[in-house]
Design a protein around this motif. Structure first.
Motif, PDB file in Angstrom:
ATOM      1  N   GLU A 188      49.010 140.658  88.131  1.00  0.00           N
ATOM      2  CA  GLU A 188      49.834 141.641  88.390  1.00  0.00           C
ATOM      3  C   GLU A 188      51.341 141.061  88.861  1.00  0.00           C
ATOM      4  N   ASP A 189      51.085 139.493  88.633  1.00  0.00           N
ATOM      5  CA  ASP A 189      52.298 138.542  89.550  1.00  0.00           C
ATOM      6  C   ASP A 189      53.532 138.388  87.802  1.00  0.00           C
ATOM      7  N   SER A 190      54.280 137.858  87.807  1.00  0.00           N
ATOM      8  CA  SER A 190      55.722 137.630  86.965  1.00  0.00           C
ATOM      9  C   SER A 190      55.222 136.224  86.492  1.00  0.00           C
ATOM     10  N   PRO A 191      55.367 135.867  84.970  1.00  0.00           N
ATOM     11  CA  PRO A 191      55.253 135.030  84.079  1.00  0.00           C
ATOM     12  C   PRO A 191      55.469 133.472  85.196  1.00  0.00           C
ATOM     13  N   GLU A 192      57.113 133.862  85.954  1.00  0.00           N
ATOM     14  CA  GLU A 192      56.621 132.750  86.540  1.00  0.00           C
ATOM     15  C   GLU A 192      55.610 131.990  87.639  1.00  0.00           C
ATOM     16  N   GLN A 193      55.449 133.092  88.242  1.00  0.00           N
ATOM     17  CA  GLN A 193      55.108 133.062  89.750  1.00  0.00           C
ATOM     18  C   GLN A 193      53.379 132.367  88.550  1.00  0.00           C
ATOM     19  N   ASP A 238      55.063 134.461  77.556  1.00  0.00           N
ATOM     20  CA  ASP A 238      55.564 135.323  77.554  1.00  0.00           C
ATOM     21  C   ASP A 238      56.576 136.254  75.985  1.00  0.00           C
ATOM     22  N   ASP A 239      54.928 136.096  75.668  1.00  0.00           N
ATOM     23  CA  ASP A 239      54.627 136.887  74.748  1.00  0.00           C
ATOM     24  C   ASP A 239      53.242 137.660  74.604  1.00  0.00           C
ATOM     25  N   PRO A 240      53.538 138.222  75.301  1.00  0.00           N
ATOM     26  CA  PRO A 240      52.635 140.239  75.685  1.00  0.00           C
ATOM     27  C   PRO A 240      51.902 140.122  74.402  1.00  0.00           C
ATOM     28  N   ALA A 241      51.518 140.053  73.556  1.00  0.00           N
ATOM     29  CA  ALA A 241      50.380 140.930  72.867  1.00  0.00           C
ATOM     30  C   ALA A 241      49.937 139.281  72.826  1.00  0.00           C
ATOM     31  N   ALA A 242      50.225 138.552  71.847  1.00  0.00           N
ATOM     32  CA  ALA A 242      49.924 137.156  71.727  1.00  0.00           C
ATOM     33  C   ALA A 242      48.476 136.949  72.763  1.00  0.00           C
ATOM     34  N   LEU A 243      49.147 137.289  74.659  1.00  0.00           N
ATOM     35  CA  LEU A 243      48.324 137.426  75.928  1.00  0.00           C
ATOM     36  C   LEU A 243      47.691 138.227  75.535  1.00  0.00           C
ATOM     37  N   GLN A 244      47.401 139.125  75.008  1.00  0.00           N
ATOM     38  CA  GLN A 244      46.261 140.442  75.050  1.00  0.00           C
ATOM     39  C   GLN A 244      45.874 140.083  74.305  1.00  0.00           C
TER      40      GLN A 244
END
Length: 508
Positions: free
Chosen positions: A311-316, A353-359
């Motif tokens: 639930e944190d941001s990618p930067e966090q 930075d790539d939501p699909a790859a992260l999933q």
């Protein structure tokens, strides 16, 4: 019947019964060996017939020899010494007993094992075995009868002792054999009695009478000392069995290792050898504790876990991952109890930075959970199947209590390997003082102090802080000292109600 009130009669009877039983063990063993050549259904029958024949033969020999020893008329004269029939029987009987005792003692003291073979498949004939038993009975009955004559003067006491001894052997042949095998010193003691009796018979054969009371008193003292010895050995074995199996095993292994140590010539070599042995002792103790330690005792606790919140941001998330030196992170939703997966730091940063790859990364591997009270030795298989990943440790309610890795198991064996952002849980200040964190594992402290009993069976605590809280029974304050099994635990630092730092002193 007045002779029944004589205490010497009863002492002689009891002593003779014991000796007759022990003397009959050899006969019993040979009968058992011969009986084993028969089919199983005939062995007990052959054993009973053999012992019954032994009784008949001994009673017959007693009747004949006890009559012969009454012949006191001189038969031969050698060098101004005259010998009657009684003297000759006592003399040759004593020589036979001395020979028997010395040869048996030599065999026992040499310690040569008896070679037994059970390779024969064909069974022997029943009456052929019984004939061999009769011959053996004739040989073994002779020393039994001569011993009886040397011990007492009453024919009825002799016959009663022989009958009772054979009956006892008949009823309890297997337990008697097992008892002698378990207590070899009893055999040595009784053979010594044979030697003593044989010498007394030789002396009487030459006309020197030795009062039976002297022999009884010596035998009685020896039996009393042997009883104390057996009682002491039994108590020692009982107390030894109370030591945990892992410590007894460790001690045996270390003794074996010590047998391989070569002679040290220099002080430097001696110091290096001593350090090496201490390291071995520590590691062996660590290995042997794995079977009784729970996973909770070696895991990284919940409050020390570095985890990623989706639930944190990618930067966090990137900042959190780069701030610690760990390579693996549990990935959770909202809190640590909602674990999605465990990923490597590099893969997580590359796909942030790539939501699909992260999933896809999050779906690659399901998290592995084990129960906190599982033994470490049982958890090793799960760790092996995790292929180097983190394994989550939960309680009975499914809440995450910590994480465990193969490194934690290795640290339980070889000692702590702190990360770059960690301080060692235990620091040695001098020969009898250590500084430790409250989370120090008590098993690790046991290994460091070379103690056996810091961790009680069924104890609810596994850390130094838990031990202090359990023994204090009062609010914890800085400077409080708890003494337990010769160890002083002094609280140095508190974080609210949590014990942070402890000073440990050995009061030996």
């Amino acid at each position: 019947m007045e002779f029944l009130l004589d205490p010497g009669i009863w002492v002689g009877l009891l002593t003779l019964i014991v000796l007759e039983i022990v003397l009959g063990i050899d006969n019993l063993v040979f009968i058992a060996i011969l009986a084993d050549k028969l089919p199983p259904e005939q062995r007990d029958k052959a054993r009973i017939i053999g012992l019954s024949l032994a009784l008949v033969m001994r009673l017959g020999l007693l009747s004949v020899i006890s009559w012969l020893v009454t012949l006191t008329k001189p038969l031969i004269e050698i060098a101004h010494l005259s010998f009657s029939g009684r003297d000759l029987i006592l003399l040759f009987g004593g020589l036979f007993l001395v020979y028997k005792a010395v040869t048996e003692l030599h065999e026992k003291l040499e310690g040569k094992p008896e070679i037994q073979t059970n390779s024969s498949v064909a069974y022997a004939g029943f009456w052929a075995v019984v004939a061999q038993i009769i011959v053996l009975d004739a040989v073994f009955s002779l020393d039994s009868v001569i011993t009886a004559i040397g011990m007492v003067d009453n024919i009825y006491v002799m016959m009663a002792a022989v009958t009772i001894a054979v009956f006892v052997m008949l009823v309890a042949s297997k337990p008697l054999t097992a008892f002698v095998n378990r207590h070899p010193t009893v055999v040595i003691l009784c053979l010594s009695f044979l030697l003593l009796i044989g010498i007394s018979l030789i002396a009487e054969g030459f006309g020197f009478h030795i009062p039976k009371g002297y022999i009884y008193s010596g035998i009685g003292v020896a039996i009393l000392i042997e009883a104390f010895n057996q009682f002491s050995s039994r108590n020692q074995a009982k107390h030894q069995s109370k030591i945990p199996l892992r410590h007894r095993t460790a001690d045996s292994i270390l003794k074996l290792m010590g047998g391989r140590v070569e002679t040290i010539q220099t002080a430097e070599q001696a110091e290096a050898q001593a350090a090496f042995v201490n390291e071995e002792r520590y590691m062996i103790g660590g290995v042997l504790t794995l079977a009784e330690r729970s996973v909770a005792s070696i895991m990284t606790p919940r409050n020390q876990i570095s985890w990623v919140n989706l639930e944190d941001s990618p930067e966090q998330i990137r900042e959190q991952v780069l701030a610690v030196p760990h390579s693996l992170f549990p990935v959770c939703r909202g809190n640590l109890d909602k674990v999605v997966t465990v990923v490597r730091a590099k893969e997580l940063i590359d796909n942030l930075d790539d939501p699909a790859a992260l999933q896809q990364l999050l779906k690659r591997q399901r998290p592995i959970f084990i129960f906190e009270k599982m033994k470490v030795i049982d958890a090793i298989h799960t760790l092996r199947s995790s292929k180097g990943s983190l394994v989550m440790v939960t309680n009975e309610f499914g809440n995450v209590q910590g994480v465990i890795t193969p490194l934690d198991v290795f640290e339980a064996i070889a000692g702590e390997f702190p990360d770059a952002d960690e301080q060692p849980d235990l620091v040695k200040l001098d020969e009898s003082t250590w500084k430790a964190t409250g989370m120090l594992d008590l098993y690790q402290l046991e290994l460091e102090l070379e103690m056996l009993d810091l961790v009680e069976e069924d104890a609810d605590y596994i850390t130094v802080a838990g031990l202090i809280l359990d023994k204090a029974q009062q609010p914890i304050k800085i400077g409080m000292v708890i003494s337990y099994r010769g160890i002083d635990f002094e609280v140095l630092e508190l974080d609210e109600n949590r014990i942070q730092t402890v000073k440990i002193s050995h009061t030996r």
